[in-house]
Design a protein around this motif. Structure first.
Motif, PDB file in Angstrom:
ATOM      1  N   LEU A 187      49.411   6.878  27.164  1.00  0.00           N
ATOM      2  CA  LEU A 187      48.566   5.803  26.672  1.00  0.00           C
ATOM      3  C   LEU A 187      48.265   6.000  25.190  1.00  0.00           C
ATOM      4  O   LEU A 187      48.153   7.125  24.707  1.00  0.00           O
ATOM      5  N   SER A 188      48.115   4.884  24.481  1.00  0.00           N
ATOM      6  CA  SER A 188      47.891   4.970  23.037  1.00  0.00           C
ATOM      7  C   SER A 188      46.484   4.561  22.623  1.00  0.00           C
ATOM      8  O   SER A 188      46.068   4.849  21.503  1.00  0.00           O
ATOM      9  N   CYS A 189      45.746   3.880  23.498  1.00  0.00           N
ATOM     10  CA  CYS A 189      44.406   3.398  23.151  1.00  0.00           C
ATOM     11  C   CYS A 189      43.384   3.929  24.147  1.00  0.00           C
ATOM     12  O   CYS A 189      43.535   3.729  25.356  1.00  0.00           O
ATOM     13  N   HIS A 190      42.340   4.554  23.621  1.00  0.00           N
ATOM     14  CA  HIS A 190      41.348   5.207  24.469  1.00  0.00           C
ATOM     15  C   HIS A 190      39.937   4.847  24.007  1.00  0.00           C
ATOM     16  O   HIS A 190      39.730   4.432  22.857  1.00  0.00           O
ATOM     17  N   PRO A 191      38.933   5.022  24.870  1.00  0.00           N
ATOM     18  CA  PRO A 191      37.549   4.844  24.421  1.00  0.00           C
ATOM     19  C   PRO A 191      37.210   5.857  23.330  1.00  0.00           C
ATOM     20  O   PRO A 191      37.742   6.970  23.319  1.00  0.00           O
ATOM     21  N   SER A 192      36.331   5.471  22.416  1.00  0.00           N
ATOM     22  CA  SER A 192      35.900   6.403  21.369  1.00  0.00           C
ATOM     23  C   SER A 192      35.079   7.533  21.979  1.00  0.00           C
ATOM     24  O   SER A 192      34.589   7.439  23.115  1.00  0.00           O
ATOM     25  N   LEU A 193      34.911   8.599  21.216  1.00  0.00           N
ATOM     26  CA  LEU A 193      34.093   9.722  21.689  1.00  0.00           C
ATOM     27  C   LEU A 193      32.654   9.282  21.925  1.00  0.00           C
ATOM     28  O   LEU A 193      32.006   9.749  22.874  1.00  0.00           O
ATOM     29  N   ASP A 194      32.149   8.371  21.102  1.00  0.00           N
ATOM     30  CA  ASP A 194      30.782   7.862  21.299  1.00  0.00           C
ATOM     31  C   ASP A 194      30.662   7.154  22.647  1.00  0.00           C
ATOM     32  O   ASP A 194      29.669   7.331  23.377  1.00  0.00           O
ATOM     33  N   ILE A 195      31.671   6.335  22.997  1.00  0.00           N
ATOM     34  CA  ILE A 195      31.638   5.620  24.275  1.00  0.00           C
ATOM     35  C   ILE A 195      31.711   6.611  25.436  1.00  0.00           C
ATOM     36  O   ILE A 195      30.965   6.489  26.420  1.00  0.00           O
ATOM     37  N   LEU A 196      32.601   7.597  25.338  1.00  0.00           N
ATOM     38  CA  LEU A 196      32.718   8.591  26.410  1.00  0.00           C
ATOM     39  C   LEU A 196      31.437   9.404  26.550  1.00  0.00           C
ATOM     40  O   LEU A 196      31.025   9.745  27.672  1.00  0.00           O
ATOM     41  N   THR A 197      30.798   9.713  25.430  1.00  0.00           N
ATOM     42  CA  THR A 197      29.541  10.473  25.484  1.00  0.00           C
ATOM     43  C   THR A 197      28.448   9.656  26.174  1.00  0.00           C
ATOM     44  O   THR A 197      27.704  10.182  27.017  1.00  0.00           O
ATOM     45  N   ASP A 198      28.354   8.364  25.835  1.00  0.00           N
ATOM     46  CA  ASP A 198      27.367   7.497  26.493  1.00  0.00           C
ATOM     47  C   ASP A 198      27.680   7.358  27.985  1.00  0.00           C
ATOM     48  O   ASP A 198      26.768   7.320  28.824  1.00  0.00           O
ATOM     49  N   TYR A 199      28.955   7.283  28.317  1.00  0.00           N
ATOM     50  CA  TYR A 199      29.360   7.202  29.730  1.00  0.00           C
ATOM     51  C   TYR A 199      28.958   8.469  30.471  1.00  0.00           C
ATOM     52  O   TYR A 199      28.405   8.410  31.578  1.00  0.00           O
ATOM     53  N   SER A 200      29.210   9.619  29.854  1.00  0.00           N
ATOM     54  CA  SER A 200      28.877  10.900  30.482  1.00  0.00           C
ATOM     55  C   SER A 200      27.368  11.045  30.698  1.00  0.00           C
ATOM     56  O   SER A 200      26.928  11.568  31.724  1.00  0.00           O
ATOM     57  N   SER A 201      26.588  10.547  29.734  1.00  0.00           N
ATOM     58  CA  SER A 201      25.128  10.701  29.828  1.00  0.00           C
ATOM     59  C   SER A 201      24.478   9.618  30.684  1.00  0.00           C
ATOM     60  O   SER A 201      23.281   9.675  30.956  1.00  0.00           O
ATOM     61  N   GLY A 202      25.271   8.598  31.080  1.00  0.00           N
ATOM     62  CA  GLY A 202      24.732   7.528  31.908  1.00  0.00           C
ATOM     63  C   GLY A 202      23.991   6.461  31.142  1.00  0.00           C
ATOM     64  O   GLY A 202      23.244   5.673  31.733  1.00  0.00           O
ATOM     65  N   THR A 203      24.194   6.385  29.817  1.00  0.00           N
ATOM     66  CA  THR A 203      23.477   5.400  29.007  1.00  0.00           C
ATOM     67  C   THR A 203      24.345   4.194  28.647  1.00  0.00           C
ATOM     68  O   THR A 203      23.858   3.267  27.998  1.00  0.00           O
ATOM     69  N   LEU A 204      25.609   4.183  29.038  1.00  0.00           N
ATOM     70  CA  LEU A 204      26.480   3.049  28.740  1.00  0.00           C
ATOM     71  C   LEU A 204      26.135   1.891  29.671  1.00  0.00           C
ATOM     72  O   LEU A 204      25.911   2.091  30.866  1.00  0.00           O
ATOM     73  N   LEU A 230      26.356  -0.974  32.379  1.00  0.00           N
ATOM     74  CA  LEU A 230      27.160  -0.875  33.595  1.00  0.00           C
ATOM     75  C   LEU A 230      28.513  -1.564  33.470  1.00  0.00           C
ATOM     76  O   LEU A 230      29.531  -1.045  33.922  1.00  0.00           O
ATOM     77  N   ALA A 231      28.542  -2.750  32.870  1.00  0.00           N
ATOM     78  CA  ALA A 231      29.808  -3.465  32.739  1.00  0.00           C
ATOM     79  C   ALA A 231      30.789  -2.682  31.870  1.00  0.00           C
ATOM     80  O   ALA A 231      31.975  -2.567  32.198  1.00  0.00           O
ATOM     81  N   HIS A 232      30.290  -2.128  30.774  1.00  0.00           N
ATOM     82  CA  HIS A 232      31.150  -1.330  29.903  1.00  0.00           C
ATOM     83  C   HIS A 232      31.589  -0.048  30.618  1.00  0.00           C
ATOM     84  O   HIS A 232      32.730   0.413  30.449  1.00  0.00           O
ATOM     85  N   ALA A 233      30.686   0.531  31.404  1.00  0.00           N
ATOM     86  CA  ALA A 233      31.026   1.734  32.160  1.00  0.00           C
ATOM     87  C   ALA A 233      32.142   1.462  33.158  1.00  0.00           C
ATOM     88  O   ALA A 233      32.993   2.334  33.405  1.00  0.00           O
ATOM     89  N   LEU A 234      32.172   0.253  33.721  1.00  0.00           N
ATOM     90  CA  LEU A 234      33.265  -0.104  34.620  1.00  0.00           C
ATOM     91  C   LEU A 234      34.597  -0.058  33.880  1.00  0.00           C
ATOM     92  O   LEU A 234      35.584   0.464  34.394  1.00  0.00           O
ATOM     93  N   GLY A 235      34.624  -0.611  32.663  1.00  0.00           N
ATOM     94  CA  GLY A 235      35.851  -0.568  31.873  1.00  0.00           C
ATOM     95  C   GLY A 235      36.305   0.846  31.608  1.00  0.00           C
ATOM     96  O   GLY A 235      37.506   1.158  31.701  1.00  0.00           O
ATOM     97  N   VAL A 236      35.364   1.742  31.296  1.00  0.00           N
ATOM     98  CA  VAL A 236      35.718   3.148  31.062  1.00  0.00           C
ATOM     99  C   VAL A 236      36.243   3.777  32.349  1.00  0.00           C
ATOM    100  O   VAL A 236      37.238   4.513  32.336  1.00  0.00           O
ATOM    101  N   SER A 237      35.594   3.492  33.480  1.00  0.00           N
ATOM    102  CA  SER A 237      36.036   4.055  34.762  1.00  0.00           C
ATOM    103  C   SER A 237      37.467   3.638  35.089  1.00  0.00           C
ATOM    104  O   SER A 237      38.274   4.444  35.559  1.00  0.00           O
ATOM    105  N   VAL A 238      37.780   2.367  34.845  1.00  0.00           N
ATOM    106  CA  VAL A 238      39.128   1.856  35.117  1.00  0.00           C
ATOM    107  C   VAL A 238      40.149   2.576  34.235  1.00  0.00           C
ATOM    108  O   VAL A 238      41.241   2.928  34.683  1.00  0.00           O
ATOM    109  N   HIS A 239      39.785   2.816  32.976  1.00  0.00           N
ATOM    110  CA  HIS A 239      40.675   3.567  32.089  1.00  0.00           C
ATOM    111  C   HIS A 239      40.830   5.014  32.564  1.00  0.00           C
ATOM    112  O   HIS A 239      41.942   5.555  32.585  1.00  0.00           O
TER     113      HIS A 239
END
Length: 233
Positions: free
Chosen positions: A2-19, A21-30
């Protein structure tokens, strides 16, 4: 790869549970499709666990021993081989190209969704449109077709589920995670070898800019939960 990934900021928010929910779904699918980002998440979760452990004041030995035992038991159970029934095999066929994070929203496969045709080559199926929130939908475009030129009135997350498409910034294949905002204007084109199905998460509606396709904008606003329930007069 894969060539396109979530930014580190997005992954950090996902890990901490602050992203959100809709955006978190997109990260989960990726994450379902990207070993690289799963490894990134493992590291972030480990850092988060260490920071959390430093905040624990009451760590009685008997409590920690019980917790450790439960965690090890859960890991051992998850490693047990699972027998797959005929029904499960049939489900895997239905769920082809549908990551696990999306399967509850698409229980019968792509073809059973309520697809709304917007152009002869472009269809949209809404998965979730909670009032006041972002729109979670799938786009389905025929092989070789070019989507109408459009811009974004807010943030958009796209995750490719099947096929591939390109625009002025690159080529995007299955699993790629693409972020767009109001600064982006593009005209995606699907590759000729297969149709393209994408998960799209729209904070606000897209705006078509072509003189022939602008008539679609009221429709896009009407079906987006952030734009009310009535067509503009």
């Amino acid at each position: 790869m894969l060539s396109c990934h979530p930014s580190l900021d997005i992954l950090t928010d996902y890990s901490s549970g602050t992203l959100p929910l809709a955006h978190a779904l997109g990260v989960s699918v990726h994450l379902d499709q990207c070993p690289h980002c799963r490894e990134q998440m493992r590291r972030l979760n480990n850092v988060g666990a260490e920071l959390f452990a430093e905040q624990i004041i009451d760590s009685r030995p008997e409590h920690m021993a019980s917790l450790k035992s439960n965690v090890l038991a859960a890991i051992a159970n998850s490693d047990q081989p699972v027998a797959h029934s005929k029904h499960e095999s049939e489900q895997e066929t239905v769920f082809q190209h549908i990551p696990r994070s999306l399967r509850r929203l698409i229980p019968k496969g792509f073809n059973e969704l309520n697809w709304m045709p917007l152009t002869p080559s472009f269809k949209l199926a809404t998965l979730s449109d909670e009032a006041g929130g972002p729109q979670i939908a799938l786009s389905r475009v025929k092989p070789g077709a070019r989507l109408p030129n459009h811009t974004h009135t807010g943030n958009e997350i796209t995750v490719v589920l099947k096929g591939a498409f390109s625009d002025d910034e690159g080529l995007y294949r299955e699993g790629d995670f693409i972020c767009r905002d109001h600064n982006h204007k593009h005209q995606p084109r699907v590759t000729k070898d297969a149709e393209c199905i994408c998960l799209i998460i729209l904070d606000s509606p897209i705006e078509f800019t072509g003189w022939l396709t602008r008539f679609l904008n009221p429709i896009m606003r009407y079906f987006h939960p952030n734009k009310g329930n009535a067509l503009p007069s």
